[in-house]
Design an enzyme around this catalytic site. Structure first.
Site, PDB file in Angstrom:
ATOM      1  N   ASP A 188      -2.639   1.250   4.615  1.00 20.31           N
ATOM      2  CA  ASP A 188      -1.626   0.338   4.083  1.00 20.31           C
ATOM      3  C   ASP A 188      -0.929   1.000   2.911  1.00 20.31           C
ATOM      4  OD1 ASP A 188      -0.046  -1.636   2.998  1.00 20.31           O
ATOM      5  OD2 ASP A 188      -1.554  -3.210   3.179  1.00 20.31           O
ATOM      6  N   HIS A 193       1.329  -1.770  -3.978  1.00 15.66           N
ATOM      7  CA  HIS A 193      -0.017  -1.508  -4.482  1.00 15.66           C
ATOM      8  C   HIS A 193      -0.127  -0.199  -5.262  1.00 15.66           C
ATOM      9  CE1 HIS A 193      -1.028  -4.858  -1.961  1.00 15.66           C
ATOM     10  NE2 HIS A 193      -0.549  -4.228  -0.904  1.00 15.66           N
ATOM     11  N   ILE A 208      -0.585  -4.538  -7.562  1.00 12.06           N
ATOM     12  CA  ILE A 208      -1.721  -5.408  -7.301  1.00 12.06           C
ATOM     13  C   ILE A 208      -2.623  -4.782  -6.247  1.00 12.06           C
ATOM     14  CG2 ILE A 208      -0.417  -7.468  -7.920  1.00 12.06           C
ATOM     15  CD1 ILE A 208      -0.118  -8.072  -4.924  1.00 12.06           C
ATOM     16  N   GLY A 211      -4.814  -7.401  -0.661  1.00 11.36           N
ATOM     17  CA  GLY A 211      -5.645  -8.549  -0.320  1.00 11.36           C
ATOM     18  C   GLY A 211      -6.770  -8.172   0.620  1.00 11.36           C
TER      19      GLY A 211
END
Length: 285
Positions: A188, A193, A208, A211
Site C-alpha cells: 500500500d 502514509h 497517518i 488502517g
C-alpha cells in the site's frame, strides 16, 4: 458523476495471478511490529522462516495487496480523487490456513455501492483460490468523501452494541515512528502514509498509519493472547476503522471473550482512548 453505480456493479470481475513467499510474510509481520523481543520463541513464529506461520490478515497484502483498495478505485465506473478516499472497514473470511508460500488467482469486483449522503461507500470483494480450492474472501469498505447524495441505497447501518463489562484482557502495543514506512513496503504505497504534504491535502496534520496495519496488529494481539498463538484457529476477522493512528502512538486493545469469538475495541491510549477500531470481531474455532 465520478462513480457510475450501474457500470461499477455490472462490470466483469477482474482476475489476476498473485504469488508470495516467506520474505513477503516476514516483511508483513515486521511491518506490524513483530519480532520484539527478537529472540522470543513466540515472536520467531512471525520472523524466522524455519518456524514461520502466517497471520490471517496477511490476506490483505498477499500479492503486494493486489487488487487492494487503490486497485478498486480503477475499476470500471469508478474515477475518484485519492485524497478523498478512506478505508472504512475490512472483513477477511478464511477458508483454510494461508500457506507460507503460495500462488493463487484473485478475482475482484465491486459488490455494492452505498449512498451515505456526504460520502459514497464502495464494497470491493476479492475471492482468492489456488489449485486446491478457495483460500479466503475479503471485503474492503471504501469511503469516498463528497461522492454521496446520488439517491442510492444507504446500505446496512445497524452496528453491534459495544461490549459491556470489564474486558478479559487489556493490551498496549506501541506504534514505531517508522512503522508506516515499513508497512507500506507490503504493497500500500498511498502517499497519505508517508508524504506530509499529501497528508495535509487530505486534511491531516501529518502522515497517518495504515488502517490495515492497525488491523493486523490487533489480530496478532488476539492470536497471541487468546488463541494460544494458533493462527489456524481464526475463521474470520472484521473491523470498522473509526479513527486514525499516528506513528509514535500507543494502541490500547481491549478483548472480550465470547463463545466462538473475541470482541475487540482499539483506542489511541495517548488521546483519551479515542476510538480507532470498532465493531471488531474475531470468529475462531
Amino acid at each position: 458523476m465520478p462513480i457510475d453505480v450501474a457500470q461499477a456493479l455490472a462490470a466483469e470481475p477482474r482476475s489476476a495471478g498473485i504469488a508470495w513467499g516467506h520474505k513477503d510474510v516476514q516483511l508483513y509481520h515486521l511491518g506490524l511490529g513483530a519480532g520484539v523481543p527478537a529472540t522470543d520463541p513466540d515472536e520467531l513464529r512471525y520472523t524466522l522462516e524455519s518456524r514461520l506461520h502466517v497471520l490471517p490478515s496477511f490476506a490483505t497484502v498477499a500479492g503486494a495487496g493486489s487488487p487492494g483498495v487503490i486497485g478498486g478505485l480503477s475499476m470500471p465506473g469508478v474515477d475518484v480523487d485519492l485524497a478523498r478516499v478512506l478505508h472504512g472497514g475490512q472483513t477477511v473470511t478464511l477458508h483454510r490456513p494461508i500457506p507460507v508460500t503460495g500462488e493463487a488467482v484473485a478475482t475482484a469486483r465491486i459488490a455494492a455501492v452505498y449512498d451515505k449522503g456526504k460520502a459514497a461507500v464502495l464494497v470491493l470483494r476479492t475471492e482468492v483460490a489456488d489449485d486446491e480450492g478457495p483460500l479466503w474472501t475479503s471485503d474492503a469498505q471504501i469511503f469516498v468523501r463528497g461522492e454521496g447524495g446520488f439517491g442510492g441505497d444507504r446500505g446496512p447501518s445497524v452496528r453491534a452494541e459495544p461490549p459491556t463489562g470489564a474486558p478479559d484482557r487489556t493490551i498496549e502495543r506501541p506504534v514505531r515512528e517508522d512503522q508506516a514506512l515499513l508497512y507500506r513496503l507490503s504493497g500500500d504505497r498511498n502517499p497519505l502514509h508517508a508524504d506530509p504534504g499529501f497528508a495535509k491535502l487530505a486534511g491531516f496534520d501529518r502522515p497517518i498509519l495504515h488502517g490495515l496495519c492497525t488491523y493486523g496488529m490487533t489480530l496478532k494481539a488476539v492470536v497471541d493472547t487468546v488463541l494460544g498463538g494458533d493462527v489456524g484457529r481464526v475463521r474470520s476477522y472484521a473491523a470498522r476503522f473509526a479513527g486514525v493512528v499516528y506513528p509514535g502512538e500507543t494502541l490500547r486493545i481491549r478483548l472480550w471473550r465470547e463463545e466462538g469469538r473475541v470482541r475487540v475495541t482499539v483506542g489511541a491510549a495517548g488521546r483519551g482512548d479515542a476510538p480507532v477500531l470498532t465493531d471488531t470481531v474475531v470468529e475462531h474455532a
